[in-house]
Design an enzyme around this catalytic site. Structure first.
Site, PDB file in Angstrom:
ATOM      1  N   SER A 106       0.833  -1.200   0.000  1.00  0.00           N
ATOM      2  CA  SER A 106       0.000   0.000   0.000  1.00  0.00           C
ATOM      3  C   SER A 106       0.873   1.257   0.000  1.00  0.00           C
ATOM      4  CB  SER A 106      -0.886  -0.016   1.249  1.00  0.00           C
ATOM      5  OG  SER A 106      -1.321   1.281   1.569  1.00  0.00           O
ATOM      6  N   HIS A 275     -13.613  -1.751  -1.805  1.00  0.00           N
ATOM      7  CA  HIS A 275     -12.672  -1.368  -0.756  1.00  0.00           C
ATOM      8  C   HIS A 275     -13.034  -2.073   0.573  1.00  0.00           C
ATOM      9  CE1 HIS A 275      -9.486   1.871  -0.707  1.00  0.00           C
ATOM     10  NE2 HIS A 275      -9.438   1.491   0.547  1.00  0.00           N
TER      11      HIS A 275
HETATM   12  C1  FNR Z   1      -7.631  -1.556   3.073  1.00  0.00           C
HETATM   13  N1  FNR Z   1      -7.749  -1.407   1.700  1.00  0.00           N
HETATM   14  C2  FNR Z   1      -6.867  -0.618   1.015  1.00  0.00           C
HETATM   15  N2  FNR Z   1      -6.924  -0.503  -0.340  1.00  0.00           N
HETATM   16  C3  FNR Z   1      -6.038   0.234  -1.025  1.00  0.00           C
HETATM   17  O1  FNR Z   1      -6.117   0.303  -2.236  1.00  0.00           O
HETATM   18  N3  FNR Z   1      -5.040   0.898  -0.332  1.00  0.00           N
HETATM   19  C4  FNR Z   1      -4.906   0.837   1.016  1.00  0.00           C
HETATM   20  O2  FNR Z   1      -3.995   1.426   1.591  1.00  0.00           O
HETATM   21  C5  FNR Z   1      -5.864   0.086   1.732  1.00  0.00           C
HETATM   22  N4  FNR Z   1      -5.806   0.023   3.087  1.00  0.00           N
HETATM   23  C6  FNR Z   1      -6.656  -0.805   3.778  1.00  0.00           C
HETATM   24  C7  FNR Z   1      -6.526  -0.941   5.158  1.00  0.00           C
HETATM   25  C8  FNR Z   1      -7.334  -1.826   5.840  1.00  0.00           C
HETATM   26  C9  FNR Z   1      -7.195  -1.977   7.316  1.00  0.00           C
HETATM   27  C10 FNR Z   1      -8.294  -2.607   5.137  1.00  0.00           C
HETATM   28  C11 FNR Z   1      -9.155  -3.618   5.848  1.00  0.00           C
HETATM   29  C12 FNR Z   1      -8.429  -2.473   3.773  1.00  0.00           C
HETATM   30  C13 FNR Z   1      -8.760  -2.186   0.939  1.00  0.00           C
HETATM   31  C14 FNR Z   1      -8.194  -3.552   0.554  1.00  0.00           C
HETATM   32  O3  FNR Z   1      -7.205  -3.455  -0.425  1.00  0.00           O
HETATM   33  C15 FNR Z   1      -9.284  -4.463   0.012  1.00  0.00           C
HETATM   34  O4  FNR Z   1      -9.953  -3.821  -1.041  1.00  0.00           O
HETATM   35  C16 FNR Z   1     -10.287  -4.870   1.069  1.00  0.00           C
HETATM   36  O5  FNR Z   1      -9.640  -5.142   2.287  1.00  0.00           O
HETATM   37  C17 FNR Z   1     -11.036  -6.115   0.609  1.00  0.00           C
HETATM   38  O6  FNR Z   1     -12.033  -6.467   1.516  1.00  0.00           O
HETATM   39  P1  FNR Z   1     -11.849  -7.625   2.605  1.00  0.00           P
HETATM   40  O7  FNR Z   1     -11.341  -8.830   1.898  1.00  0.00           O
HETATM   41  O8  FNR Z   1     -10.883  -7.109   3.614  1.00  0.00           O
HETATM   42  O9  FNR Z   1     -13.218  -7.783   3.140  1.00  0.00           O
END
Ligand code: FNR
Length: 378
Positions: A106, A275
């Site tokens: 990320s 997301h």
């Molecule tokens: C994320 N997600 C996310 N997406 C992204 O593009 N950049 C980021 O920095 C983050 N940071 C982030 C932090 C946390 C704590 C979570 C839970 C999620 C979204 C992530 O990439 C993804 O789309 C989701 O987590 C998918 O859903 P599930 O599988 O966690 O339910």
């Protein structure tokens, strides 16, 4: 004891990590309607059981952008992994490496690109947000390219942040947040020792490198909050398309028309994603958004999906509905918080085993065999 990928790591993480971090990961936007439906819609998809078909040998491997993957799964971009385990991005990346799948770093990671990329043998993937500070975007892309990052994941569903009420309730933000976090750290001594003390610096490694000064959690929230860019449009992505030499994947597509635009734009892939229910509450679950998008663009670019995937069975469901690969979010973050690299590695072994059972009992010997025929038709 960890037996199930879907529930045990979440329960163990709730015990081990401070509440502000647990709820930051576990929570979603507003009433968390979409967050819940991501999981319930996906687990409600009925797999079609087939028997007596000699399933003694299975092949889970696949190829994505010329990279060979041991299974069609990647660790998706998750911010602040380094707050969940000591130098968490390095540990998660090593686990992914060991299992022959990509780790996506990320933008808002604790460890900088330069710390993670050399720790693994396969090229890392890197996720970038659309930010007002185009200087930062350019500089971080240059660093990613220099570090040998293979694939750029460009997240487009965050022109504004979705309000996550749980963050304020749990101390991630809101009144007295800093003091509440100190108190929570004191009452979670294992985490405080391992991550709070020995996991320092708690910078946003990629950002502090650019800003030239240390950044902490408060700065993270402030800098990111001030940098979301609601003016973004496809046109703004053109310079990135020209600048980035490797595959470019657009993350956060939920509508077939946007998927068609991504094809026209020349994206190499898209991620069907809401997301993890952390942005616009009330939008479709990813698994319901996926089939019409697959009908619109399958075969024209790489089609990935995330949001709600907790088990190997969920991976098979997403593949059956048209995804070429599936990304994990919370599932691996909780495992990281509980057991670091070993935790993520164990989670990936569990997911692989679950996929094997699902493939055996749906009669799919290879990933290509997982199709709409693997599901019970509605
Ligand atoms: C994320 N997600 C996310 N997406 C992204 O593009 N950049 C980021 O920095 C983050 N940071 C982030 C932090 C946390 C704590 C979570 C839970 C999620 C979204 C992530 O990439 C993804 O789309 C989701 O987590 C998918 O859903 P599930 O599988 O966690 O339910």
């Amino acid at each position: 004891m960890i037996i199930s990928a879907s529930t045990d790591y979440r329960a163990a993480a709730k015990r081990r990590i401070p509440p502000f971090l647990f709820h930051y990961a576990d929570g979603g936007a507003y009433a968390e309607y979409t967050l819940q439906h991501n999981v319930s819609d996906l687990s409600g998809i009925a797999l079609r059981q087939r028997v007596l078909r000699d399933m003694s040998s299975l092949d889970l491997s696949t190829r994505v952008f010329g990279e060979s993957l041991a299974m069609p799964v990647a660790l998706g971009p998750v911010g602040l992994c380094g707050m969940y385990a000591r130098r968490g991005e390095v540990q998660a990346a090593r686990a992914a490496d060991k299992h022959g799948i990509p780790f996506t770093m990320s933008t808002v990671s604790v460890c900088p690109i330069e710390e993670v990329a050399p720790a693994i043998s396969r090229p890392m993937w890197f996720q970038l947000y659309v930010l007002k500070d185009r200087g930062f975007m350019k500089s971080v892309l240059e660093r990613a390219q220099a570090a040998g990052v293979s694939t750029l994941v460009f997240t487009v569903d965050m022109p504004v942040p979705g309000a996550r009420y749980r963050d304020a309730h749990a101390g991630m933000s809101g009144p007295y947040a800093k003091w509440r976090r100190y108190w929570q750290a004191m009452t979670h001594p294992c985490w405080s020792w391992d991550v709070g003390l020995w996991g320092r610096p708690h910078d946003l490694g990629n950002v502090s490198h650019y800003l030239g000064k240390p950044t902490g959690l408060e700065d993270y929230i402030g800098w990111l909050g001030a940098n979301f860019d609601p003016s973004i449009s496809w046109k703004d992505l053109e310079w990135i398309r020209d600048f980035w030499k490797g595959p470019m994947v657009i993350k956060g597509i939920l509508d077939p028309d946007d998927a068609r635009d991504a094809v026209r734009f020349g994206a190499d892939g898209i991620i069907v994603s809401n997301h993890g229910g952390r942005q616009l509450d009330g939008v479709l679950s990813s698994v319901r958004a996926l089939p019409p998008i697959a009908d619109a663009v399958k075969g024209q670019l790489a089609l990935f999906a995330d949001s709600g995937v907790r088990t190997g069975l969920d991976v098979v469901r997403m593949l059956a509905l048209g995804a070429d690969m599936v990304l994990l979010g919370r599932a691996f973050l909780f495992a990281l918080g509980v057991g670091g690299e070993a935790g993520v590695s164990n989670l990936l072994s569990l997911i692989e085993k679950e996929m094997r059972v699902a493939m055996t009992l749906t009669g799919a010997r290879t990933i290509a065999d997982i199709t709409a025929d693997s599901l019970v038709r509605a």
